[in-house]
Motif scaffolding. Structure first.
Motif, PDB file in Angstrom:
ATOM      1  N   LEU A  54      50.989  48.523  32.487  1.00  0.00           N
ATOM      2  CA  LEU A  54      51.628  49.424  33.467  1.00  0.00           C
ATOM      3  C   LEU A  54      50.701  50.487  34.316  1.00  0.00           C
TER       4      LEU A  54
ATOM      5  N   ARG B 136      50.136  41.496  38.456  1.00  0.00           N
ATOM      6  CA  ARG B 136      49.144  42.415  38.297  1.00  0.00           C
ATOM      7  C   ARG B 136      48.412  42.426  37.026  1.00  0.00           C
TER       8      ARG B 136
ATOM      9  N   TYR C  33      47.405  47.804  51.137  1.00  0.00           N
ATOM     10  CA  TYR C  33      46.904  46.571  51.083  1.00  0.00           C
ATOM     11  C   TYR C  33      46.759  45.916  52.215  1.00  0.00           C
TER      12      TYR C  33
ATOM     13  N   TYR D 119      48.335  52.791  46.628  1.00  0.00           N
ATOM     14  CA  TYR D 119      47.279  51.686  47.014  1.00  0.00           C
ATOM     15  C   TYR D 119      47.982  51.449  48.627  1.00  0.00           C
TER      16      TYR D 119
ATOM     17  N   SER E 122      47.913  50.288  35.646  1.00  0.00           N
ATOM     18  CA  SER E 122      46.786  49.723  36.047  1.00  0.00           C
ATOM     19  C   SER E 122      46.843  49.970  37.740  1.00  0.00           C
ATOM     20  N   TYR E 123      46.590  51.173  38.051  1.00  0.00           N
ATOM     21  CA  TYR E 123      46.558  51.566  39.441  1.00  0.00           C
ATOM     22  C   TYR E 123      45.331  50.729  40.056  1.00  0.00           C
ATOM     23  N   ASN E 124      44.290  50.508  39.222  1.00  0.00           N
ATOM     24  CA  ASN E 124      43.214  49.837  39.930  1.00  0.00           C
ATOM     25  C   ASN E 124      43.424  48.350  40.057  1.00  0.00           C
ATOM     26  N   SER E 125      44.455  47.742  39.874  1.00  0.00           N
ATOM     27  CA  SER E 125      44.673  46.242  39.782  1.00  0.00           C
ATOM     28  C   SER E 125      45.653  45.817  40.785  1.00  0.00           C
ATOM     29  N   PRO E 126      45.052  45.116  41.702  1.00  0.00           N
ATOM     30  CA  PRO E 126      45.814  44.795  43.091  1.00  0.00           C
ATOM     31  C   PRO E 126      46.691  43.683  42.453  1.00  0.00           C
ATOM     32  N   LEU E 127      47.430  43.249  43.503  1.00  0.00           N
ATOM     33  CA  LEU E 127      48.537  42.029  43.098  1.00  0.00           C
ATOM     34  C   LEU E 127      47.809  40.698  43.550  1.00  0.00           C
TER      35      LEU E 127
ATOM     36  N   PHE F 220      42.611  52.758  48.153  1.00  0.00           N
ATOM     37  CA  PHE F 220      43.105  53.998  47.459  1.00  0.00           C
ATOM     38  C   PHE F 220      43.728  54.976  48.435  1.00  0.00           C
TER      39      PHE F 220
ATOM     40  N   TYR G  92      46.838  41.659  53.410  1.00  0.00           N
ATOM     41  CA  TYR G  92      46.945  40.370  53.128  1.00  0.00           C
ATOM     42  C   TYR G  92      46.901  39.324  54.192  1.00  0.00           C
TER      43      TYR G  92
END
Lengths: 119, 111
Positions: free
Chosen positions: A101, A97, B33, B31, A103-108, B50, B35
């Motif tokens: 820590l 990510r 997702y 979140y 970073s809720y706005n960051s996807p995997l 979200f 994939y």
């Protein structure tokens, strides 16, 4: 976009040997990386959470002495399968990510995976 | 606890819409997702939503979230043969955003 490079993509090793898999974030820093294992026709199972500069957090049932994780820098985490056995044969995937820590706005972002075959 | 479920298989004709459904149990998900995994490859993030959103559209992809029922869906418009793959939904929870994956839905597109 963010790229996670995983190496090697494919490895065959003999039973009893150790194998190291690398996971690199190429254009971003990753405080946290995750290691997953995928069995054929099954979903991904989270093995451990790798934190830069500290010990990894392992999921229940995952042997930390067998699956050694090192996250020495903000762009590299390694998974070493020690004393590999045929039952360790699987598809291992890392993810990272971007950012810190909170970073809720960051996807995997995922690597392409490593197919390990132990003979 | 965390548990994410999907149907295992979906078959559609090329040009039709595909709808892949997913249910999850953790109401604290931040979140959700979707994939895509092609044979022998890693996972490709398609889209994410979200938990405070109901819908998100991104070109041919539409994600619908029913938080009350803990139900997530992915609609692919004008499905193409290149869309054939396994689709995983996943939920992210907690401060470290631990992600739990569903069982995956294999989408087969018939020409």
């Amino acid at each position: 976009g963010a790229v996670v490079s995983q190496h090697p993509s494919w490895v065959i090793c003999k039973s009893g040997t150790s194998v190291k898999i690398e996971c690199r974030s190429l254009d971003f820093q990753a405080t946290t990386m995750f290691w997953y294992r995928q069995f054929p026709k099954q979903s991904l199972m989270l093995m451990a959470t790798s934190n830069e500069g500290s010990k990894a957090t392992y999921e229940q049932g995952v042997e930390k002495d067998k699956f050694l994780i090192n996250h020495a820098s903000l762009t590299l985490s390694t998974l070493t399968v020690t004393s590999a056995h045929p039952e360790d044969s699987s598809f291992y995937i890392c993810s990272a990510r971007e950012g810190r820590l909170s970073s809720y706005n960051s996807p995997l972002h995922f690597g392409n995976g490593t197919r390990l075959t132990v003979t | 606890g965390e548990d994410v479920e999907q149907s295992l298989f979906l078959s559609v004709r090329e040009g039709d819409s595909s709808v892949i459904n997913c249910t999850y149990t953790d109401s604290s998900s931040t979140y959700l997702y979707w994939y895509k995994q092609e044979p022998g490859a890693g996972l490709q993030l398609l889209t994410y939503i979200f938990s405070n959103m109901d819908m998100k559209q991104d070109q041919r992809l539409t994600v619908l979230l029913n938080k009350k029922d803990k139900h997530l869906s992915l609609r692919i418009a004008d499905t193409q043969t290149g869309d054939s793959a396994i689709y995983f939904c996943a939920e992210g929870t907690g401060g470290y955003q631990k992600v739990t994956f569903g069982t995956g839905t294999k989408l087969q597109v018939i020409p």
